[in-house]
Motif scaffolding. Structure first.
Motif, PDB file in Angstrom:
ATOM      1  N   TYR A  18     -27.447 -12.851  65.427  1.00 60.79           N
ATOM      2  CA  TYR A  18     -28.627 -11.996  65.257  1.00 60.79           C
ATOM      3  C   TYR A  18     -29.032 -11.531  66.810  1.00 60.79           C
ATOM      4  O   TYR A  18     -29.423 -10.709  66.958  1.00 60.79           O
ATOM      5  CB  TYR A  18     -29.920 -13.057  64.480  1.00 60.79           C
ATOM      6  N   ASP A  29     -35.809  -6.032  62.072  1.00 57.88           N
ATOM      7  CA  ASP A  29     -35.394  -5.829  60.715  1.00 57.88           C
ATOM      8  C   ASP A  29     -34.047  -5.453  60.527  1.00 57.88           C
ATOM      9  O   ASP A  29     -33.324  -5.859  59.611  1.00 57.88           O
ATOM     10  CB  ASP A  29     -36.483  -4.690  59.957  1.00 57.88           C
ATOM     11  N   ASP A  30     -33.727  -4.399  61.377  1.00 59.59           N
ATOM     12  CA  ASP A  30     -32.261  -3.698  61.548  1.00 59.59           C
ATOM     13  C   ASP A  30     -31.367  -4.737  61.717  1.00 59.59           C
ATOM     14  O   ASP A  30     -30.272  -5.075  61.059  1.00 59.59           O
ATOM     15  CB  ASP A  30     -32.214  -2.632  62.165  1.00 59.59           C
ATOM     16  N   ARG A  32     -31.664  -7.970  61.143  1.00 59.73           N
ATOM     17  CA  ARG A  32     -31.552  -8.920  60.089  1.00 59.73           C
ATOM     18  C   ARG A  32     -30.419  -8.434  58.979  1.00 59.73           C
ATOM     19  O   ARG A  32     -29.725  -9.167  58.346  1.00 59.73           O
ATOM     20  CB  ARG A  32     -32.854  -9.405  59.487  1.00 59.73           C
ATOM     21  N   ASP A  33     -30.680  -7.098  58.645  1.00 58.61           N
ATOM     22  CA  ASP A  33     -29.831  -6.518  57.829  1.00 58.61           C
ATOM     23  C   ASP A  33     -28.465  -6.382  58.196  1.00 58.61           C
ATOM     24  O   ASP A  33     -27.582  -6.638  57.166  1.00 58.61           O
ATOM     25  CB  ASP A  33     -30.469  -4.787  57.731  1.00 58.61           C
ATOM     26  N   GLN A  36     -27.335  -9.977  57.644  1.00 57.77           N
ATOM     27  CA  GLN A  36     -26.993 -10.156  56.366  1.00 57.77           C
ATOM     28  C   GLN A  36     -25.663  -9.281  55.652  1.00 57.77           C
ATOM     29  O   GLN A  36     -24.834  -9.758  55.052  1.00 57.77           O
ATOM     30  CB  GLN A  36     -28.354  -9.464  55.423  1.00 57.77           C
ATOM     31  N   ASP A  37     -25.632  -7.897  55.969  1.00 54.05           N
ATOM     32  CA  ASP A  37     -24.331  -7.472  55.627  1.00 54.05           C
ATOM     33  C   ASP A  37     -23.057  -8.067  56.153  1.00 54.05           C
ATOM     34  O   ASP A  37     -22.066  -8.157  55.169  1.00 54.05           O
ATOM     35  CB  ASP A  37     -24.418  -5.965  56.171  1.00 54.05           C
ATOM     36  N   ARG A  69     -24.276   1.407  61.633  1.00 48.43           N
ATOM     37  CA  ARG A  69     -25.734   1.562  61.433  1.00 48.43           C
ATOM     38  C   ARG A  69     -26.272   2.771  62.664  1.00 48.43           C
ATOM     39  O   ARG A  69     -27.187   3.398  62.458  1.00 48.43           O
ATOM     40  CB  ARG A  69     -26.559   0.308  61.325  1.00 48.43           C
TER      41      ARG A  69
END
Length: 160
Positions: A18, A29-30, A32-33, A36-37, A69
């Motif tokens: 992170y 937010d990105d 965290r995404d 998670q991905d 991303r």
């Protein structure tokens, strides 16, 4: 990799991944995404991932997910959007802010390798595996990035 080993990896590496991603994309937010991905991809491929090499696999996957991303979002941005450049005439008393500003000036690849080396503590070979670069390319990018950081931070007007 077993479910227990996977959970251990999440506990051990999620924060580091992170931080690495957040330093690069500046959006919580990105970031965290992406984390998670990354762990989702790891779980989907858990039968082929060796627990001993999980850290390298996770950082490599996170780096590639972040690049994807960034590419996707850059295609979606309008070219007419104005990007405000920070002024060098500002006086900084906080060295952390100066370093952050200097890192933001670096090209993405130099920033990534410097963060992996200096913030996360990877050696050149591991960084090469994560980024897909050769060990000598990693050394060159780190050297060039550090020179650029030194020039930016070395200017007394940026620090005072």
């Amino acid at each position: 990799m077993t479910a227990l080993e996977y959970n251990t990896c999440v506990d051990q590496y999620a924060d580091g991944i992170y931080r690495f991603i957040l330093h690069n994309i500046k959006n919580e937010d990105d970031a965290r995404d992406v984390v998670q991905d990354t762990f989702e991809k790891c779980w989907r491929n858990h039968e082929n991932v060796q627990y001993e090499k999980a850290k390298s696999y996770l950082f490599t996957t996170a780096h590639h997910t972040m690049i994807d991303r960034i590419r996707k979002s850059s295609r979606q941005e309008l070219l007419s959007e104005n990007h405000e450049e920070p002024s060098h005439s500002k006086h900084y008393s906080d060295l952390k802010n100066v370093l952050k500003l200097a890192l933001d000036k670096l090209p993405a690849i130099q920033k990534s390798v410097i963060l992996l080396r200096d913030y996360e503590g990877y050696d050149y070979k591991e960084i090469g595996e994560i980024t897909g670069l050769s060990e000598s390319q990693v050394k060159v990018y780190i050297y060039r990035g550090r020179v650029a950081l030194k020039e930016f931070i070395g200017s007394l007007s940026n620090v005072i």
